[in-house]
Design a protein around this motif. Sequence first.
Motif: not given
Length: 212
Positions: A68-97
């Motif tokens: 549900t993106g919790y760790a994605t957001i925590c990790l993204a907090e440290g990104l440089t200004e132009n930084g990017i996080i790629h995150t991969i999920e197999v369950n499409r049903e989570l997309e809207e959330m």
Amino acid sequence: MEILPHDLQEYLDGHCEPEPEWLQTINRETYLKVLKPHMLSGHYQGRVLSFLSKMVQPRRILEIGTFTGYATICLAEGLTENGIIHTIEVNRELEEMLTAHFKLTSVEKKIKLHFGEAVNIVPDLQEDSFDLVFIDADKKNNFNYFELVIDRVRPGGLIIIDNVLWKGKVYGPENDTDTKMIRELNGQISVNKRVEKMILPVRDGLLVIRKK
Ligand SMILES: C[S@@+](CC[C@H](N)C(=O)[O-])C[C@H]1O[C@@H](n2cnc3c(N)ncnc32)[C@H](O)[C@@H]1O
């Protein structure tokens, strides 16, 4: 999934940075609406991931297992200004959330969400290297993911693998298939000369690996 005594964990929670409001919302929503909500990193582990990311100051992060993106957001907090996080999920049903969760944050534009099997998606990611990789998906593929990314992590970069203490079973007498598999992963990484490593007893165990 905690391996530390509950009162000690409460003390640790009370003596680190507070959980930001948007992450409290995501935590609550996940427990209300999604199966197996305990899979989410949560307050203390989330702050550890954020802290490590801020120390690395990554330009490129890869996360395998978005949920549900919790760790994605925590990790993204440290990104440089132009930084990017790629995150991969197999369950499409989570997309809207996930879309709704990322909208709650200031890092929304830095997140690239991919749906599908991670083993197929990782090789196609158009990035020369990663500064930080978080592996937290199907445990049977942990070592495959490690092998898939190790050549693409820059020297000094981190790979973090979750759930390596497996509720304490890895150092106990249990010999079920999953426990044996995680024990084997920890054993293989511990003798790997290309990396420095240590297991942090955070939640279910974080294996923190630094490429030499
Ligand atoms: C433990 S949860 C991730 C938790 C999240 N990283 C966090 O800390 O909040 C694992 C996620 O990996 C996903 N997953 C499982 N197998 C996968 C695969 N082969 N490829 C991509 N994602 C996968 C699951 O659907 C699940 O959402």
